[in-house]
Design a protein around this motif. Sequence first.
Motif, PDB file in Angstrom:
ATOM      1  N   GLU A   1       0.828  -1.198   0.000  1.00  0.00           N
ATOM      2  CA  GLU A   1       0.000   0.000   0.000  1.00  0.00           C
ATOM      3  C   GLU A   1       0.870   1.257   0.000  1.00  0.00           C
ATOM      4  OE1 GLU A   1      -3.692  -0.323   2.608  1.00  0.00           O
ATOM      5  OE2 GLU A   1      -2.510  -2.034   3.310  1.00  0.00           O
ATOM      6  N   CYS A   2       1.947   1.245   0.792  1.00  0.00           N
ATOM      7  CA  CYS A   2       2.848   2.394   0.835  1.00  0.00           C
ATOM      8  C   CYS A   2       3.490   2.624  -0.530  1.00  0.00           C
ATOM      9  CB  CYS A   2       3.928   2.184   1.894  1.00  0.00           C
ATOM     10  SG  CYS A   2       3.318   2.281   3.592  1.00  0.00           S
ATOM     11  N   LEU A   3       3.879   1.535  -1.201  1.00  0.00           N
ATOM     12  CA  LEU A   3       4.471   1.669  -2.526  1.00  0.00           C
ATOM     13  C   LEU A   3       3.466   2.253  -3.509  1.00  0.00           C
ATOM     14  CD1 LEU A   3       6.749   1.211  -4.567  1.00  0.00           C
ATOM     15  CD2 LEU A   3       5.846  -1.105  -4.918  1.00  0.00           C
ATOM     16  N   ILE A   4       2.245   1.731  -3.508  1.00  0.00           N
ATOM     17  CA  ILE A   4       1.211   2.234  -4.417  1.00  0.00           C
ATOM     18  C   ILE A   4       0.984   3.718  -4.180  1.00  0.00           C
ATOM     19  CG2 ILE A   4      -1.239   2.104  -5.013  1.00  0.00           C
ATOM     20  CD1 ILE A   4      -1.050  -0.928  -4.304  1.00  0.00           C
ATOM     21  N   GLU A   5       0.873   4.099  -2.902  1.00  0.00           N
ATOM     22  CA  GLU A   5       0.633   5.500  -2.586  1.00  0.00           C
ATOM     23  C   GLU A   5       1.789   6.381  -3.051  1.00  0.00           C
ATOM     24  OE1 GLU A   5      -0.151   5.176   1.571  1.00  0.00           O
ATOM     25  OE2 GLU A   5      -1.979   4.025   1.205  1.00  0.00           O
ATOM     26  N   GLY A   6       3.025   5.897  -2.856  1.00  0.00           N
ATOM     27  CA  GLY A   6       4.185   6.658  -3.305  1.00  0.00           C
ATOM     28  C   GLY A   6       4.230   6.800  -4.813  1.00  0.00           C
ATOM     29  N   VAL A   7       3.897   5.730  -5.507  1.00  0.00           N
ATOM     30  CA  VAL A   7       3.894   5.749  -6.973  1.00  0.00           C
ATOM     31  C   VAL A   7       2.835   6.726  -7.493  1.00  0.00           C
ATOM     32  CG1 VAL A   7       3.297   4.371  -8.997  1.00  0.00           C
ATOM     33  CG2 VAL A   7       4.866   3.444  -7.286  1.00  0.00           C
ATOM     34  N   LEU A   8       1.658   6.676  -6.922  1.00  0.00           N
ATOM     35  CA  LEU A   8       0.590   7.571  -7.366  1.00  0.00           C
ATOM     36  C   LEU A   8       0.926   9.027  -7.049  1.00  0.00           C
ATOM     37  CD1 LEU A   8      -2.564   5.476  -6.366  1.00  0.00           C
ATOM     38  CD2 LEU A   8      -1.535   5.721  -8.638  1.00  0.00           C
ATOM     39  N   GLU A   9       1.491   9.263  -5.871  1.00  0.00           N
ATOM     40  CA  GLU A   9       1.870  10.624  -5.497  1.00  0.00           C
ATOM     41  C   GLU A   9       2.976  11.154  -6.405  1.00  0.00           C
ATOM     42  OE1 GLU A   9       2.876  10.445  -1.388  1.00  0.00           O
ATOM     43  OE2 GLU A   9       0.792  10.155  -0.726  1.00  0.00           O
ATOM     44  N   ALA A  10       3.814  10.254  -6.924  1.00  0.00           N
ATOM     45  CA  ALA A  10       4.891  10.651  -7.830  1.00  0.00           C
ATOM     46  C   ALA A  10       4.384  10.902  -9.248  1.00  0.00           C
ATOM     47  CB  ALA A  10       5.976   9.578  -7.842  1.00  0.00           C
ATOM     48  N   GLY A  11       3.102  10.668  -9.480  1.00  0.00           N
ATOM     49  CA  GLY A  11       2.515  10.956 -10.777  1.00  0.00           C
ATOM     50  C   GLY A  11       2.669   9.854 -11.809  1.00  0.00           C
ATOM     51  N   VAL A  12       3.032   8.670 -11.358  1.00  0.00           N
ATOM     52  CA  VAL A  12       3.148   7.539 -12.276  1.00  0.00           C
ATOM     53  C   VAL A  12       1.753   6.967 -12.507  1.00  0.00           C
ATOM     54  CG1 VAL A  12       4.171   5.279 -12.701  1.00  0.00           C
ATOM     55  CG2 VAL A  12       5.460   7.020 -11.446  1.00  0.00           C
ATOM     56  N   ARG A  13       1.383   6.846 -13.762  1.00  0.00           N
ATOM     57  CA  ARG A  13       0.056   6.319 -14.095  1.00  0.00           C
ATOM     58  C   ARG A  13       0.113   4.804 -14.176  1.00  0.00           C
ATOM     59  NH1 ARG A  13      -2.375   6.612 -20.109  1.00  0.00           N
ATOM     60  NH2 ARG A  13      -3.817   4.858 -19.917  1.00  0.00           N
TER      61      ARG A  13
END
Length: 408
Positions: free
Chosen positions: A216-228
Amino acid sequence: MQHRIGEVTLTVLGTDGRPLADRVVTVEQRRHAFAFGNIGFNFVGLVGGPEPTGDGAADLDLDRFAELWLGLFNTATLPFYWGRYEPTRGATDVARLTATARWLAERGVVVKGHPLVWHTVQPSWLLGLGLDEVERLLRERVRQVVGGFAGLIDTWDAINEAVIMPVFANGENAITPLARDRGRIAMVRLAFEEARAANPAATLVLNDFDLSSAYECLIEGVLEAGVRIDAIGLQTHMHQGYRGEEYMGAMLDRFARYGLPLHLTESTLVSGHLMPGHIEDLNDYQIPHWPTTPEGEERQADEIVRHYRSLVAHPAVQSINYWGLTDRGAWLGAPVGLIRADGTRKPSYDALSALIKGEWWLPPTEMRTDADGSVTVRGFHGDYAVAGTPFRISPEEKTTTVTVGSAD
């Protein structure tokens, strides 16, 4: 299951453009919109031709194997592990995989590739290269594979098991050091952005077996970084026993909160004895013989029905990919297949068939049009035909017009 079911009113016209009133027509389902998948690894050897070292498919009968596989599944995952796809630098398995993907597509199967980036099954020729060179070659590999198969394979596990990628210590490889240096989010960005550039229409999945808060932390970090990312992949290899509807429902709810489709990318249930619970890494339990048993087969049949019912009932789940049709050559030697090593069906095959091609399927059914030439069809979202003419049941379509011959 109401979110899986739709209703469409058809106006049935003859070739002269007039409604066929009070006419009996045959309506049948042809394909589910939901992705019921399985790996298609065996087809590579059967269709594309055996690899020089042998891949365990030579003694399977293609016609019989295909009949059983196609009898249940509409989506196939093919292997693109870098170390096997390109064992010698510049010499790839593109010909066999292309032939296999085309063969499947000709039979109405949607094909997916697995995986583009992973720290396991890596080519030995990467070892000893500098990190910048490894990154350059990895980017090149993603672009070449995704771009080369665009239009034939448009769904990919873009990166596999990124949660443990920087700390993976089970064997030497060139990707773990790269992930350790660049970081998880940068590796995910690399995989998704290179794949997206090569095929903007692709569906790209972030896939992992770690279903803890770390993912979950990875997903949140990826989304916050703007990766689609297009879908969240969830692995559920249950060699130690079915985790149950309560666990699965809570887990699905946790990952559904990101508003992305959920793909159950790797799912298994054993039909023999269960792997001991103290084993942390499933790869650590490999024994000479792991037989299927009558008791285990009955348990597997019961659990696979419960498992699929609970997954299909969850509105966020878009696909389920079972990891193997046959026990022959199954991962870790586990009896997870729906058919035995001798090719005979286990109870789990028939139980799953009773759902996918029974309870959740509309067989050829005679229906009568009304005075306006209309008939209302209700069923699971997917592809259908009336008098041989195709139409769809989907959340978007409520009415449609089909033209058929003057008689069914």
